[in-house]
Design an enzyme around this catalytic site. Structure first.
Site, mmCIF file in Angstrom:
data_model
loop_
_atom_site.group_PDB
_atom_site.id
_atom_site.type_symbol
_atom_site.label_atom_id
_atom_site.label_comp_id
_atom_site.label_asym_id
_atom_site.label_seq_id
_atom_site.Cartn_x
_atom_site.Cartn_y
_atom_site.Cartn_z
ATOM 1 N N ASP A 120 -10.405 24.853 -13.657
ATOM 2 C CA ASP A 120 -9.395 24.997 -14.703
ATOM 3 C C ASP A 120 -9.753 24.126 -15.911
ATOM 4 O OD1 ASP A 120 -7.993 26.470 -12.814
ATOM 5 O OD2 ASP A 120 -6.830 24.726 -12.147
HETATM 6 N N1 URA Z 1 -8.193 24.604 -7.549
HETATM 7 C C1 URA Z 1 -7.426 24.487 -8.648
HETATM 8 O O1 URA Z 1 -6.216 24.534 -8.567
HETATM 9 N N2 URA Z 1 -8.030 24.307 -9.825
HETATM 10 C C2 URA Z 1 -9.375 24.228 -9.978
HETATM 11 O O2 URA Z 1 -9.858 24.044 -11.096
HETATM 12 C C3 URA Z 1 -10.155 24.336 -8.824
HETATM 13 C C4 URA Z 1 -9.549 24.524 -7.617
#
Ligand code: URA
Length: 255
Positions: free
Chosen positions: A119
Protein backbone atom coordinates in the site's frame (compact mmCIF):
# COMPACT_ATOMS: atom_id res chain seq x y z
CA UNK A 1 39.20 7.52 -15.68
CA UNK A 2 40.83 4.75 -17.69
CA UNK A 3 39.03 3.15 -20.62
CA UNK A 4 40.15 -0.32 -21.62
CA UNK A 5 40.95 -0.58 -25.33
CA UNK A 6 41.50 3.17 -25.91
CA UNK A 7 41.49 2.68 -29.72
CA UNK A 8 37.85 1.70 -29.82
CA UNK A 9 36.81 3.58 -26.71
CA UNK A 10 34.41 5.68 -28.73
CA UNK A 11 32.70 2.67 -30.30
CA UNK A 12 32.45 1.03 -26.89
CA UNK A 13 30.56 4.18 -25.98
CA UNK A 14 27.88 3.93 -23.34
CA UNK A 15 28.13 0.20 -22.88
CA UNK A 16 31.26 0.53 -20.76
CA UNK A 17 30.66 0.83 -17.04
CA UNK A 18 32.91 1.19 -14.04
CA UNK A 19 34.28 -2.14 -12.89
CA UNK A 20 33.12 -1.48 -9.32
CA UNK A 21 29.56 -1.11 -10.59
CA UNK A 22 29.82 -4.33 -12.61
CA UNK A 23 31.05 -6.26 -9.57
CA UNK A 24 28.20 -4.90 -7.51
CA UNK A 25 25.57 -5.61 -10.21
CA UNK A 26 26.93 -9.15 -10.46
CA UNK A 27 26.31 -9.50 -6.72
CA UNK A 28 30.01 -10.14 -6.10
CA UNK A 29 30.75 -7.29 -3.70
CA UNK A 30 29.87 -3.68 -2.91
CA UNK A 31 31.27 -0.87 -5.06
CA UNK A 32 33.48 0.32 -2.21
CA UNK A 33 34.96 -3.11 -1.62
CA UNK A 34 35.43 -3.56 -5.37
CA UNK A 35 37.59 -0.42 -5.39
CA UNK A 36 39.68 -1.88 -2.56
CA UNK A 37 40.05 -5.14 -4.49
CA UNK A 38 41.15 -3.24 -7.60
CA UNK A 39 43.73 -1.27 -5.59
CA UNK A 40 45.07 -4.46 -4.08
CA UNK A 41 45.51 -6.10 -7.48
CA UNK A 42 42.80 -8.74 -7.24
CA UNK A 43 40.93 -7.73 -10.39
CA UNK A 44 42.00 -8.40 -14.00
CA UNK A 45 40.28 -7.43 -17.22
CA UNK A 46 41.17 -9.25 -20.42
CA UNK A 47 44.31 -10.58 -18.72
CA UNK A 48 45.48 -7.12 -17.58
CA UNK A 49 45.81 -6.31 -13.93
CA UNK A 50 43.88 -3.16 -13.00
CA UNK A 51 45.23 -0.55 -10.68
CA UNK A 52 42.77 2.31 -11.09
CA UNK A 53 39.34 2.01 -9.48
CA UNK A 54 37.73 4.22 -12.19
CA UNK A 55 38.48 1.76 -15.00
CA UNK A 56 35.55 0.84 -17.22
CA UNK A 57 34.74 -2.34 -19.08
CA UNK A 58 31.83 -3.96 -20.89
CA UNK A 59 30.23 -6.67 -18.80
CA UNK A 60 29.63 -9.72 -20.97
CA UNK A 61 32.28 -8.75 -23.55
CA UNK A 62 35.39 -8.06 -21.50
CA UNK A 63 36.70 -10.96 -19.44
CA UNK A 64 36.61 -9.75 -15.84
CA UNK A 65 38.32 -11.92 -13.23
CA UNK A 66 38.55 -11.62 -9.44
CA UNK A 67 41.36 -13.64 -7.88
CA UNK A 68 41.66 -15.45 -11.21
CA UNK A 69 37.95 -16.46 -11.26
CA UNK A 70 35.92 -15.10 -14.16
CA UNK A 71 32.74 -13.36 -13.00
CA UNK A 72 29.49 -14.60 -14.55
CA UNK A 73 28.06 -12.91 -17.65
CA UNK A 74 25.17 -10.54 -17.02
CA UNK A 75 21.84 -12.24 -16.76
CA UNK A 76 19.06 -10.89 -18.91
CA UNK A 77 16.97 -11.24 -15.79
CA UNK A 78 17.02 -8.67 -13.02
CA UNK A 79 15.90 -9.22 -9.44
CA UNK A 80 15.89 -6.27 -7.07
CA UNK A 81 14.83 -5.63 -3.50
CA UNK A 82 13.68 -2.15 -2.45
CA UNK A 83 12.97 -0.95 1.06
CA UNK A 84 9.85 0.97 0.09
CA UNK A 85 9.27 4.26 1.91
CA UNK A 86 5.90 5.62 3.02
CA UNK A 87 4.07 7.61 0.32
CA UNK A 88 4.97 5.71 -2.85
CA UNK A 89 2.64 3.86 -5.23
CA UNK A 90 3.62 0.27 -6.09
CA UNK A 91 2.64 0.70 -9.72
CA UNK A 92 4.20 1.83 -12.98
CA UNK A 93 1.94 4.87 -13.33
CA UNK A 94 -0.52 6.84 -11.24
CA UNK A 95 -3.35 9.02 -12.61
CA UNK A 96 -2.98 11.28 -9.55
CA UNK A 97 0.72 11.82 -10.20
CA UNK A 98 1.87 10.43 -6.84
CA UNK A 99 5.47 9.21 -6.45
CA UNK A 100 6.11 5.74 -7.89
CA UNK A 101 8.33 3.04 -6.45
CA UNK A 102 10.13 2.84 -9.79
CA UNK A 103 11.26 6.49 -9.27
CA UNK A 104 13.60 5.06 -6.62
CA UNK A 105 15.43 2.67 -8.99
CA UNK A 106 17.78 5.37 -10.19
CA UNK A 107 20.49 3.30 -11.92
CA UNK A 108 18.24 0.68 -13.48
CA UNK A 109 17.93 1.11 -17.23
CA UNK A 110 15.98 -2.08 -17.95
CA UNK A 111 12.22 -2.14 -17.47
CA UNK A 112 11.35 -3.96 -14.26
CA UNK A 113 8.05 -4.10 -12.42
CA UNK A 114 7.08 -4.56 -8.77
CA UNK A 115 6.31 -8.10 -7.63
CA UNK A 116 2.91 -7.66 -5.99
CA UNK A 117 2.00 -4.50 -4.17
CA UNK A 118 2.51 -2.67 -0.94
CA UNK A 119 0.00 0.00 0.00
CA UNK A 120 0.89 3.68 -0.40
CA UNK A 121 1.36 3.86 3.38
CA UNK A 122 3.14 0.50 3.87
CA UNK A 123 6.92 0.35 4.07
CA UNK A 124 9.40 -2.42 3.52
CA UNK A 125 10.43 -5.25 1.29
CA UNK A 126 9.32 -5.00 -2.32
CA UNK A 127 10.84 -7.08 -5.12
CA UNK A 128 11.19 -5.95 -8.72
CA UNK A 129 11.97 -8.13 -11.69
CA UNK A 130 11.56 -8.54 -15.41
CA UNK A 131 11.16 -12.32 -14.95
CA UNK A 132 7.43 -12.92 -15.39
CA UNK A 133 7.44 -16.54 -14.23
CA UNK A 134 9.36 -15.70 -11.07
CA UNK A 135 6.99 -12.81 -10.27
CA UNK A 136 3.96 -14.99 -10.90
CA UNK A 137 5.14 -17.75 -8.59
CA UNK A 138 6.12 -15.31 -5.85
CA UNK A 139 2.64 -13.84 -5.71
CA UNK A 140 0.23 -16.64 -6.68
CA UNK A 141 -1.46 -18.11 -3.56
CA UNK A 142 -0.88 -21.64 -4.92
CA UNK A 143 2.84 -21.29 -4.14
CA UNK A 144 2.20 -20.11 -0.57
CA UNK A 145 5.29 -17.94 -0.32
CA UNK A 146 5.35 -16.53 3.22
CA UNK A 147 5.42 -12.75 3.70
CA UNK A 148 6.20 -11.38 7.13
CA UNK A 149 5.00 -8.03 8.47
CA UNK A 150 5.65 -5.96 11.55
CA UNK A 151 2.29 -4.52 12.50
CA UNK A 152 1.75 -1.70 14.99
CA UNK A 153 -1.72 -1.28 16.46
CA UNK A 154 -2.81 1.30 19.05
CA UNK A 155 -3.45 0.00 22.59
CA UNK A 156 -3.40 -3.55 23.84
CA UNK A 157 -4.31 -6.40 21.52
CA UNK A 158 -5.64 -9.30 23.56
CA UNK A 159 -4.86 -13.01 23.20
CA UNK A 160 -8.29 -13.78 21.74
CA UNK A 161 -7.66 -11.36 18.86
CA UNK A 162 -4.23 -12.86 18.29
CA UNK A 163 -5.78 -16.34 18.26
CA UNK A 164 -8.35 -15.19 15.67
CA UNK A 165 -5.58 -13.79 13.46
CA UNK A 166 -3.77 -17.13 13.72
CA UNK A 167 -6.90 -19.04 12.73
CA UNK A 168 -7.65 -16.79 9.76
CA UNK A 169 -10.56 -14.36 9.55
CA UNK A 170 -13.61 -13.86 7.37
CA UNK A 171 -13.33 -10.93 4.94
CA UNK A 172 -15.99 -9.76 2.47
CA UNK A 173 -14.03 -11.42 -0.38
CA UNK A 174 -13.61 -14.75 1.44
CA UNK A 175 -11.81 -16.17 4.43
CA UNK A 176 -8.07 -15.82 4.82
CA UNK A 177 -5.76 -18.75 5.46
CA UNK A 178 -4.14 -19.14 8.85
CA UNK A 179 -1.40 -16.67 9.84
CA UNK A 180 1.58 -17.10 12.09
CA UNK A 181 1.12 -14.25 14.52
CA UNK A 182 3.15 -13.41 17.59
CA UNK A 183 3.20 -10.43 19.90
CA UNK A 184 6.53 -8.57 19.89
CA UNK A 185 5.51 -5.94 22.45
CA UNK A 186 2.28 -5.00 24.15
CA UNK A 187 1.65 -1.83 26.18
CA UNK A 188 -1.23 0.53 26.89
CA UNK A 189 0.06 2.83 24.15
CA UNK A 190 0.55 0.27 21.38
CA UNK A 191 1.10 -3.37 20.52
CA UNK A 192 3.47 -4.66 17.89
CA UNK A 193 2.79 -7.96 16.14
CA UNK A 194 4.79 -10.11 13.78
CA UNK A 195 2.43 -11.66 11.22
CA UNK A 196 3.31 -14.11 8.49
CA UNK A 197 0.77 -14.88 5.77
CA UNK A 198 1.02 -16.96 2.62
CA UNK A 199 -1.41 -15.11 0.38
CA UNK A 200 -1.65 -11.53 -0.77
CA UNK A 201 -5.23 -10.32 -0.90
CA UNK A 202 -5.54 -6.56 -1.27
CA UNK A 203 -4.71 -4.79 2.03
CA UNK A 204 -4.86 -8.20 3.67
CA UNK A 205 -2.98 -7.48 6.90
CA UNK A 206 -4.85 -4.23 7.55
CA UNK A 207 -8.20 -5.88 6.86
CA UNK A 208 -7.41 -8.92 9.02
CA UNK A 209 -6.42 -6.71 11.93
CA UNK A 210 -9.51 -4.54 11.42
CA UNK A 211 -11.68 -7.68 11.35
CA UNK A 212 -10.55 -8.47 14.91
CA UNK A 213 -11.36 -4.94 16.07
CA UNK A 214 -8.09 -3.01 15.76
CA UNK A 215 -6.59 -0.50 13.37
CA UNK A 216 -3.08 -0.53 11.92
CA UNK A 217 -0.98 2.57 12.49
CA UNK A 218 2.26 1.31 10.99
CA UNK A 219 2.98 -1.59 8.65
CA UNK A 220 6.33 -2.83 7.39
CA UNK A 221 6.98 -5.93 5.31
CA UNK A 222 10.17 -7.41 6.73
CA UNK A 223 10.41 -10.73 4.91
CA UNK A 224 9.34 -12.49 1.73
CA UNK A 225 10.16 -16.16 1.21
CA UNK A 226 13.79 -16.69 2.10
CA UNK A 227 14.69 -12.99 1.97
CA UNK A 228 14.60 -10.41 4.75
CA UNK A 229 15.06 -6.65 4.61
CA UNK A 230 18.25 -6.80 6.67
CA UNK A 231 19.84 -3.39 7.13
CA UNK A 232 18.81 -1.96 3.77
CA UNK A 233 17.88 1.70 4.39
CA UNK A 234 14.41 3.02 3.61
CA UNK A 235 14.33 4.21 -0.02
CA UNK A 236 17.36 2.13 -1.02
CA UNK A 237 17.48 -0.96 -3.19
CA UNK A 238 19.94 -3.72 -3.96
CA UNK A 239 20.26 -6.54 -6.46
CA UNK A 240 19.37 -9.95 -5.11
CA UNK A 241 22.41 -12.20 -5.07
CA UNK A 242 22.40 -15.24 -7.33
CA UNK A 243 22.11 -17.56 -4.31
CA UNK A 244 19.07 -15.61 -3.11
CA UNK A 245 17.34 -15.82 -6.49
CA UNK A 246 18.10 -19.56 -6.64
CA UNK A 247 16.78 -20.10 -3.10
CA UNK A 248 13.53 -18.37 -4.04
CA UNK A 249 13.30 -20.41 -7.25
CA UNK A 250 13.69 -23.61 -5.24
CA UNK A 251 10.96 -22.47 -2.88
CA UNK A 252 8.46 -22.18 -5.74
CA UNK A 253 9.60 -25.22 -7.71
CA UNK A 254 11.30 -23.35 -10.56
CA UNK A 255 14.51 -25.37 -10.25
N1 URA B 1 -1.20 -6.11 3.74
C1 URA B 1 -1.68 -4.86 3.79
O1 URA B 1 -2.69 -4.61 4.42
N2 URA B 1 -1.01 -3.89 3.15
C2 URA B 1 0.13 -4.10 2.46
O2 URA B 1 0.70 -3.16 1.91
C3 URA B 1 0.63 -5.41 2.43
C4 URA B 1 -0.05 -6.40 3.08
Amino acid sequence: MTELSPKNAHARGEQAQRINRILSLAGITSRRKADDWIRSGRVMVNGRLLNEPGTRAIWGIDRICVDGQEIPKPSARLYLLLNKPFGYMSSLSDPQGRPLVTDLLKDILQRVYPVGRLDFDTLGLLFFTNDGEWAHRMTHPRFQVPRTYKVTVPGIINDESVALLRKGVQLPDGSTVRSKTSVITRSARQSILRMTITEGKSRQVRRMVEAVGHSVVHLIRTGFGKITLGDLKVGEYRHLETVEVEAMKRLVGMV
